[in-house]
Enzyme design. Structure first.
Site, mmCIF file in Angstrom:
data_model
loop_
_atom_site.group_PDB
_atom_site.id
_atom_site.type_symbol
_atom_site.label_atom_id
_atom_site.label_comp_id
_atom_site.label_asym_id
_atom_site.label_seq_id
_atom_site.Cartn_x
_atom_site.Cartn_y
_atom_site.Cartn_z
ATOM 1 N N GLY A 145 7.138 34.528 45.927
ATOM 2 C CA GLY A 145 7.437 35.546 44.919
ATOM 3 C C GLY A 145 6.679 36.827 45.182
ATOM 4 O O GLY A 145 6.145 37.445 44.263
ATOM 5 N N GLY A 147 5.793 42.195 40.923
ATOM 6 C CA GLY A 147 4.678 41.878 40.039
ATOM 7 C C GLY A 147 3.394 41.404 40.704
ATOM 8 O O GLY A 147 2.857 42.038 41.627
ATOM 9 N N ILE A 148 2.893 40.286 40.224
ATOM 10 C CA ILE A 148 1.582 39.764 40.637
ATOM 11 C C ILE A 148 1.583 39.387 42.122
ATOM 12 O O ILE A 148 0.609 39.641 42.844
ATOM 13 C CB ILE A 148 1.212 38.550 39.748
ATOM 14 C CG1 ILE A 148 1.075 39.006 38.282
ATOM 15 C CG2 ILE A 148 -0.063 37.872 40.225
ATOM 16 C CD1 ILE A 148 1.205 37.888 37.257
ATOM 17 N N GLY A 149 2.684 38.802 42.593
ATOM 18 C CA GLY A 149 2.769 38.385 44.001
ATOM 19 C C GLY A 149 2.691 39.582 44.937
ATOM 20 O O GLY A 149 1.973 39.553 45.948
ATOM 21 N N SER A 164 -0.404 29.623 33.715
ATOM 22 C CA SER A 164 -0.360 30.563 32.583
ATOM 23 C C SER A 164 -1.027 29.920 31.376
ATOM 24 O O SER A 164 -1.026 28.693 31.228
ATOM 25 C CB SER A 164 1.101 30.873 32.247
ATOM 26 O OG SER A 164 1.189 31.521 31.001
ATOM 27 N N TYR A 192 8.913 26.386 29.637
ATOM 28 C CA TYR A 192 8.092 27.219 30.528
ATOM 29 C C TYR A 192 6.628 26.756 30.464
ATOM 30 O O TYR A 192 5.983 26.541 31.494
ATOM 31 C CB TYR A 192 8.206 28.697 30.117
ATOM 32 C CG TYR A 192 7.245 29.592 30.863
ATOM 33 C CD1 TYR A 192 7.425 29.883 32.213
ATOM 34 C CD2 TYR A 192 6.129 30.150 30.211
ATOM 35 C CE1 TYR A 192 6.528 30.701 32.894
ATOM 36 C CE2 TYR A 192 5.235 30.970 30.894
ATOM 37 C CZ TYR A 192 5.436 31.236 32.235
ATOM 38 O OH TYR A 192 4.544 32.033 32.920
HETATM 39 N N1 LIG Z 1 3.476 38.458 33.755
HETATM 40 C C1 LIG Z 1 2.671 37.725 33.003
HETATM 41 O O1 LIG Z 1 2.185 38.170 31.951
HETATM 42 C C2 LIG Z 1 2.320 36.335 33.416
HETATM 43 C C3 LIG Z 1 1.429 35.613 32.619
HETATM 44 C C4 LIG Z 1 1.065 34.328 32.990
HETATM 45 C C5 LIG Z 1 1.581 33.778 34.152
HETATM 46 N N2 LIG Z 1 2.474 34.492 34.910
HETATM 47 C C6 LIG Z 1 2.994 33.858 36.124
HETATM 48 O O2 LIG Z 1 2.823 34.755 37.202
HETATM 49 C C7 LIG Z 1 3.779 34.457 38.231
HETATM 50 C C8 LIG Z 1 4.378 35.746 38.754
HETATM 51 O O3 LIG Z 1 5.104 36.354 37.702
HETATM 52 P P1 LIG Z 1 5.237 37.937 37.508
HETATM 53 O O4 LIG Z 1 4.722 38.242 36.172
HETATM 54 O O5 LIG Z 1 4.736 38.660 38.691
HETATM 55 O O6 LIG Z 1 6.844 38.042 37.398
HETATM 56 P P2 LIG Z 1 7.949 38.778 38.296
HETATM 57 O O7 LIG Z 1 7.611 40.219 38.453
HETATM 58 O O8 LIG Z 1 9.242 38.428 37.642
HETATM 59 O O9 LIG Z 1 7.824 38.034 39.699
HETATM 60 C C9 LIG Z 1 8.296 36.725 39.860
HETATM 61 C C10 LIG Z 1 8.530 36.451 41.328
HETATM 62 O O10 LIG Z 1 9.091 35.120 41.454
HETATM 63 C C11 LIG Z 1 10.273 35.207 42.243
HETATM 64 N N3 LIG Z 1 11.254 34.168 41.922
HETATM 65 C C12 LIG Z 1 11.750 33.849 40.706
HETATM 66 N N4 LIG Z 1 12.675 32.873 40.837
HETATM 67 C C13 LIG Z 1 12.766 32.589 42.160
HETATM 68 C C14 LIG Z 1 13.551 31.703 42.937
HETATM 69 N N5 LIG Z 1 14.489 30.908 42.390
HETATM 70 N N6 LIG Z 1 13.366 31.669 44.262
HETATM 71 C C15 LIG Z 1 12.478 32.483 44.852
HETATM 72 N N7 LIG Z 1 11.713 33.362 44.183
HETATM 73 C C16 LIG Z 1 11.858 33.412 42.851
HETATM 74 C C17 LIG Z 1 10.823 36.602 41.948
HETATM 75 O O11 LIG Z 1 11.757 36.976 42.948
HETATM 76 P P3 LIG Z 1 12.816 38.180 42.684
HETATM 77 O O12 LIG Z 1 12.068 39.452 42.936
HETATM 78 O O13 LIG Z 1 13.873 37.905 43.681
HETATM 79 O O14 LIG Z 1 13.282 38.038 41.271
HETATM 80 C C18 LIG Z 1 9.554 37.409 41.959
HETATM 81 O O15 LIG Z 1 9.142 37.716 43.267
HETATM 82 C C19 LIG Z 1 4.772 33.483 37.609
HETATM 83 O O16 LIG Z 1 4.495 32.190 38.071
HETATM 84 C C20 LIG Z 1 4.487 33.573 36.109
HETATM 85 O O17 LIG Z 1 4.768 32.356 35.447
HETATM 86 C C21 LIG Z 1 2.854 35.751 34.569
#
Ligand SMILES: NC(=O)c1ccc[n+]([C@@H]2O[C@H](COP(=O)([O-])OP(=O)(O)OC[C@H]3O[C@@H](n4cnc5c(N)ncnc54)[C@H](OP(=O)(O)O)[C@@H]3O)[C@@H](O)[C@H]2O)c1
Length: 301
Positions: free
Chosen positions: A27, A31-33, A156, A182
């Site tokens: 990912g 975002g975070i990744g 999370s 989730y």
């Molecule tokens: N944001 C928060 O406040 C928060 C809080 C706690 C935990 N988290 C955790 O942090 C992690 C990263 O989330 P984020 O906030 O950075 O969200 P994000 O911006 O939506 O990034 C999510 C990443 O996961 C990828 N992804 C989703 N479904 C996928 C699939 N089927 N196959 C391959 N890649 C997939 C997305 O790819 P695409 O770009 O192609 O969509 C994107 O690169 C997640 O595990 C989330 O649960 C986030």
């Protein structure tokens, strides 16, 4: 010196050099990744960014190269909802790299309605837990060969909402609530980390779960879950992706966590997860169920 003010801020928080190290971040397109990839690349690591869409992936890889001033950034593609693609991702990684110093299982989603993957598995469980479980197990030999090496599972605080794993409703087959399913998948990240750390005892491979904080990313965009609504409301008060990546980068790089394993972190501190994470029987049962659902046979043991 590497690029933009944002990257510099992420770097100020990072410790140590990653020269000669190889990291894989799932990912990494958003975002975070993506922020983690920029920080680690700027520290000298060879960064393999995983994405599922070629165009988004190439754009992200280009942005990471530019902002980190590093050309050691490459892209691998896989839809993590499809187990054959997870297997292909592991194979492609192994074919192109002879070491793996840090695996960051970051990709994740929240789904407002129950959907099944082509493998017939509920989407949230498939992407947020089973893909990490499968990918990690498939890359374990390489991680062991590269020891000391680290696995970071992005969980999370939503795991607290789930409290415990409900094995009778693991895939939302009885009732589906987006936040509950989730949260359960994020609790599974912690249980998996604890069990993995035990199995990896004495191998030099360490495993951590972590919470990145409430981070302003693309998370939940485009769906109608309560969580997505909350995300939109609280957006102005949330952390940047760079701040959200801070603890991931810390766990991937810091000498301070050397010798530690099987811990849940938040803001660089060891934190207690939900009570259900300490349930040893649930940990072992989750591992067995995950092996069954991924068709994996004891690769780690
Ligand atoms: N944001 C928060 O406040 C928060 C809080 C706690 C935990 N988290 C955790 O942090 C992690 C990263 O989330 P984020 O906030 O950075 O969200 P994000 O911006 O939506 O990034 C999510 C990443 O996961 C990828 N992804 C989703 N479904 C996928 C699939 N089927 N196959 C391959 N890649 C997939 C997305 O790819 P695409 O770009 O192609 O969509 C994107 O690169 C997640 O595990 C989330 O649960 C986030």
């Amino acid at each position: 010196m590497p690029g933009t003010g944002r990257t510099r801020r992420a770097l100020e928080n990072a410790t140590g050099s990653m020269d000669g190290k190889v990291v894989l971040i799932t990912g990494g397109t958003s975002g975070i990744g993506k922020a983690t990839a920029k920080a680690l690349a700027a520290m000298g690591a060879e960064v393999v960014v995983h994405g599922r869409n070629r165009k988004r992936g190439e754009q992200a890889a280009e942005e990471i190269r530019r902002e980190s001033a590093s050309d050691k950034v490459s892209l691998l593609l896989a839809d993590l909802a499809v187990q054959d693609e997870v297997r292909r991702l592991a194979k492609e990684f192994e074919a192109s790299h002879d070491r793996l110093d840090a695996l960051v299982n970051n990709a994740g989603l929240i789904a407002d309605r129950r959907t099944e993957t082509p493998d017939g598995i509920e989407l949230t469980l498939a992407v947020n837990h089973l893909a990490s479980f499968l990918l990690t197990n498939l890359l374990l030999d390489l991680l062991k060969k590269s020891a000391p090496s680290r696995i970071i599972n992005v969980s999370s605080e939503a795991q607290r909402q789930a409290k415990r794993i409900d094995f009778d409703n693991l895939q939302g087959e009885r009732r589906y609530g987006a936040f509950r399913i989730y949260g359960q998948s994020k609790l599974a990240n912690v249980l998996f980390t604890y069990e993995l750390a035990e199995w990896l005892h004495d191998t030099g491979v360490t495993a951590f779960a972590m919470h990145p904080g409430g981070v302003n990313t693309n998370f939940g965009k485009g769906n109608r879950s309560l969580m997505s609504l909350l995300f939109r409301v609280f957006k102005p008060f949330m952390r940047s992706s760079e701040q959200g990546a801070d603890t991931v980068v810390y766990l991937a790089t810091s000498p301070e966590v050397e010798g530690m394993s099987g811990e849940y972190f938040s803001d660089r501190e060891v934190t207690k997860p939900a009570e259900g994470a300490y349930d040893e029987a649930a940990r072992k049962r989750l591992w067995e169920v995950s092996e069954e659902l991924t068709g994996l046979r004891a690769a780690a043991r």
